[in-house]
Design a protein around this motif. Structure first.
Motif, short mmCIF file in Angstrom:
data_model
loop_
_atom_site.label_atom_id
_atom_site.label_comp_id
_atom_site.label_asym_id
_atom_site.label_seq_id
_atom_site.Cartn_x
_atom_site.Cartn_y
_atom_site.Cartn_z
N VAL A 1 -8.99 23.70 -11.01
CA VAL A 1 -10.16 24.11 -11.79
C VAL A 1 -11.01 22.89 -12.16
O VAL A 1 -12.24 22.92 -12.06
N THR A 2 -10.34 21.81 -12.59
CA THR A 2 -11.08 20.59 -12.94
C THR A 2 -11.81 20.04 -11.74
O THR A 2 -12.97 19.61 -11.84
N TRP A 3 -11.17 20.05 -10.58
CA TRP A 3 -11.82 19.54 -9.38
C TRP A 3 -13.05 20.37 -9.03
O TRP A 3 -14.10 19.82 -8.68
N LEU A 4 -12.91 21.70 -9.13
CA LEU A 4 -14.05 22.56 -8.82
C LEU A 4 -15.20 22.36 -9.82
O LEU A 4 -16.37 22.27 -9.43
N VAL A 5 -14.85 22.24 -11.11
CA VAL A 5 -15.89 22.08 -12.13
C VAL A 5 -16.59 20.73 -11.97
O VAL A 5 -17.82 20.64 -12.01
N THR A 6 -15.79 19.67 -11.80
CA THR A 6 -16.41 18.35 -11.66
C THR A 6 -17.20 18.24 -10.36
O THR A 6 -18.21 17.53 -10.31
N ARG A 7 -16.76 18.97 -9.34
CA ARG A 7 -17.50 18.91 -8.09
C ARG A 7 -18.90 19.48 -8.26
O ARG A 7 -19.87 18.97 -7.67
N GLN A 8 -19.03 20.53 -9.09
CA GLN A 8 -20.35 21.10 -9.32
C GLN A 8 -21.27 20.11 -10.01
O GLN A 8 -22.50 20.19 -9.85
N VAL A 9 -20.69 19.18 -10.78
CA VAL A 9 -21.52 18.18 -11.46
C VAL A 9 -21.66 16.92 -10.63
O VAL A 9 -22.74 16.33 -10.54
N VAL A 10 -20.57 16.50 -9.98
CA VAL A 10 -20.58 15.23 -9.27
C VAL A 10 -21.36 15.31 -7.96
O VAL A 10 -22.03 14.35 -7.57
N THR A 11 -21.30 16.45 -7.27
CA THR A 11 -21.99 16.56 -5.99
C THR A 11 -23.49 16.30 -6.11
O THR A 11 -24.04 15.51 -5.33
N PRO A 12 -24.20 16.90 -7.08
CA PRO A 12 -25.62 16.54 -7.22
C PRO A 12 -25.83 15.07 -7.58
O PRO A 12 -26.81 14.45 -7.13
N ILE A 13 -24.91 14.50 -8.36
CA ILE A 13 -25.04 13.08 -8.71
C ILE A 13 -24.87 12.22 -7.47
O ILE A 13 -25.59 11.22 -7.27
N ARG A 14 -23.92 12.57 -6.60
CA ARG A 14 -23.74 11.81 -5.37
C ARG A 14 -24.96 11.92 -4.47
O ARG A 14 -25.39 10.94 -3.86
N LEU A 15 -25.54 13.12 -4.39
CA LEU A 15 -26.76 13.26 -3.61
C LEU A 15 -27.88 12.42 -4.18
O LEU A 15 -28.64 11.78 -3.44
N ALA A 16 -27.98 12.40 -5.52
CA ALA A 16 -29.01 11.57 -6.16
C ALA A 16 -28.77 10.10 -5.87
O ALA A 16 -29.72 9.33 -5.65
N ARG A 17 -27.49 9.68 -5.88
CA ARG A 17 -27.20 8.28 -5.57
C ARG A 17 -27.62 7.93 -4.15
O ARG A 17 -28.22 6.86 -3.91
N ARG A 18 -27.33 8.80 -3.19
CA ARG A 18 -27.70 8.52 -1.81
C ARG A 18 -29.21 8.45 -1.64
O ARG A 18 -29.73 7.56 -0.94
N VAL A 19 -29.91 9.37 -2.30
CA VAL A 19 -31.37 9.34 -2.21
C VAL A 19 -31.92 8.08 -2.87
O VAL A 19 -32.85 7.44 -2.36
N ALA A 20 -31.31 7.68 -4.02
CA ALA A 20 -31.76 6.46 -4.69
C ALA A 20 -31.51 5.23 -3.80
O ALA A 20 -32.34 4.31 -3.77
N GLU A 21 -30.40 5.21 -3.07
CA GLU A 21 -30.13 4.09 -2.16
C GLU A 21 -31.16 4.06 -1.04
O GLU A 21 -31.62 2.98 -0.63
N ARG A 22 -31.55 5.24 -0.53
CA ARG A 22 -32.57 5.27 0.52
C ARG A 22 -33.92 4.81 -0.03
O ARG A 22 -34.67 4.10 0.66
#
Length: 545
Positions: free
Chosen positions: A229-250
């Motif tokens: 459950v924790t993995w699923l919940v954090t994934r919903q929050v972390v996945t957009p943050i990871r996408l934002a990080r990748r876009v920020a790096e680009r």
């Protein structure tokens, strides 16, 4: 080999797999949240499980003790009734003991408990006169309970370790149990005997083990469920943050058209919208700055080129006037000299502006050769001695006897050193007017780099000025006139020349203690610098707390 291993950082001495795991742990917020949640949940489950096990254990033992006491009371009551019924019978003490214990032993065989009859009062239950269940090790009766009946006749109980014997009298098994002691009086001899009832706790132990296994299984499943459950919940929050990080790096890499995909209307979607707006504003402002910078560079380049033609004409006329100044009256002759001086400064400024334009346009190239920095330092010092003499400054060169070679453009390196020396003369002379002052030029080299440093004891640099001193047209004291004829672009051009070589140009200074400028060049073109053979903070600097 051992010394080089000891010099390695602690992290580099770890196994590769462990280093990768530590790197993943530092970089993954999802892993840290999941592990932290599982550990906290494990602690909570452990505490709750321990409490439940203690409560279950206490409840099982309490119920068992109550049942044992009730059964012992029933057995003791029946024994008393049989003894009372045998008062009128002509039986000896041994016969009454046998009639008292044998029925209880027989029932114990079927009900799973053991009996020891010890007597009279104070007798050891392991003695020869004791009667007991054959398979029982009589040492299972605790000494504390035996001592109790030596001074008291009340019923008592305690926990013990019940040991079973085989036919040869060797111990075959051991299990926890409860021993209850009670006293009876034999009519035959009038003595008081002690009956010890030993009840095993194997069923309660099995029940407790079953409950323990159930709690462990439930706890493990609960931890797995919590982790999932924790993995699923954090994934919903972390996945957009990871996408934002990748876009920020680009975006940081120059791909200004990158944007986040916005889905939904929650806080993360609003964050993505704000991020995209910020990126659009940054892209627009960067393009405006690039356009402004391009226009500015084009303007400087065009103006510099356009000024060369009228400057050449004015220079020719100025030279004519300067050559004929002896025929003029003193005021006109002085004006001709000033005109020539200012034309020299204007031409120097125009040359510097053209050089800056080439740097901005990326058209500057290197003419590489093996350059001896010791020779460069001596040539620059000899060329600037007249200026130093005017400012009452003494120039010194501290260099090794051997050459300090670097693969560089000798013209640009000489220009850097000349700018540093003239700048030191200008500031040293301003600090000490009317008195001789030294400016020291140091040269050194090692296997990887060669360096030239210029040390003056002039006005120095205030905190923060060591980085600003290389800005175009920047002056530490705008109210002070330039007496050395500088244009304000010398250090900026020197920094560009240094970067073109892949080197360092650094400054240190303190108010009242002078300044120290250090040029560091790689020995071979294209090599990376890790250190300089000359320290940036000079040895004669006053230490501050």
């Amino acid at each position: 080999m051992a010394s080089s291993w000891a010099r390695l950082p602690a992290a580099s001495r770890l196994p590769v797999g462990l280093r990768h795991a530590l790197t993943f742990w530092r970089r993954s917020i999802q892993a840290r949240v999941v592990v932290s949640t599982v550990l906290l949940s494990a602690a909570v489950v452990g505490v709750v499980g321990w409490f439940l096990l203690q409560q279950t254990r206490d409840g099982l033992l309490e119920n068992r003790v109550d049942a044992v006491l009730a059964e012992v009371g029933s057995e003791t009551g029946e024994a008393d009734e049989r003894l009372q019924a045998a008062i009128n019978l002509n039986l000896d003490a041994v016969g009454q003991q046998r009639d008292l214990v044998q029925p209880i032993i027989s029932r114990g065989e079927t009900r799973g408990f053991a009996v020891v009859l010890a007597g009279p009062v104070g007798a050891d239950p392991t003695g020869a006169g004791a009667t007991y269940t054959p398979w029982l090790d009589r040492d299972s009766v605790p000494d504390s309970l035996v001592r109790h009946f030596a001074t008291s006749s009340s019923i008592a109980w305690t926990y013990t370790e019940l040991t079973r014997l085989d036919e040869r009298g060797e111990a075959v098994s051991s299990e926890p149990g409860v021993v209850v002691g009670s006293q009876v009086r034999l009519p035959a001899d009038g003595e008081t005997y002690t009956l010890y009832f030993l009840f095993p706790l194997s069923e309660e132990e099995d029940t407790l083990a079953l409950v323990t296994r159930a709690l462990l299984t439930a706890g493990a499943l609960l931890l797995v469920l919590v982790a999932g459950v924790t993995w699923l919940v954090t994934r919903q929050v972390v996945t957009p943050i990871r996408l934002a990080r990748r876009v920020a790096e680009r975006l940081a890499a120059g791909r200004l058209q990158e944007r986040l995909r916005v889905t939904g209307e929650d806080d993360l979607a609003r964050l993505a919208t704000s991020f995209n707006q910020m990126a659009s504003n940054l892209q627009r402002q960067i393009r405006q700055l690039e356009e402004l910078s391009r226009v500015q560079r084009r303007f400087v380049s065009d103006v510099s080129h356009e000024l060369r033609t009228p400057l050449t004409t004015v220079r020719m006329a100025g030279d004519v006037l300067h050559d004929a100044r002896e025929d003029f009256d003193p005021v006109t002759g002085r004006a001709a000299e000033l005109l020539q001086t200012e034309l020299d400064r204007f031409e120097t400024l125009l040359v510097d502006l053209l050089e800056i334009s080439r740097f901005d346009a990326g058209a500057a190239v290197l003419d590489l050769d093996d350059v001896n920095l010791v020779d460069v330092a001596h040539r620059v010092v000899e060329a600037t001695r007249p200026l130093a003499a005017q400012r009452d400054v003494v120039l010194l060169v501290e260099a090794p006897d051997h050459p300090c070679l670097a693969e560089a453009d000798v013209r640009r390196v000489e220009r850097i050193v000349r700018n540093l020396v003239t700048n030191a003369i200008d500031h040293a002379g301003a600090r000490h007017p009317g008195g001789p002052v030294e400016v020291v030029v140091r040269v050194a080299a090692d296997d990887h780099a060669a360096a030239v440093a210029v040390r003056d004891h002039g006005v120095g640099l205030a905190p923060g000025e060591s980085a600003m001193v290389f800005n175009r047209f920047w002056r530490a004291d705008p109210a002070r006139a330039r007496t050395s004829g500088g244009t304000g672009l010398g250090l900026s051009i020197s920094l560009e020349d240094t970067h073109l070589h892949g080197g360092w140009l650094q400054a240190w200074g303190r108010p009242g203690e002078g300044a120290h400028f250090r040029l560091t060049l790689p020995r071979h073109a294209g090599a990376s610098l890790r250190r300089s053979p000359i320290v940036l903070i000079p040895d004669d600097a006053v230490e501050t707390v």
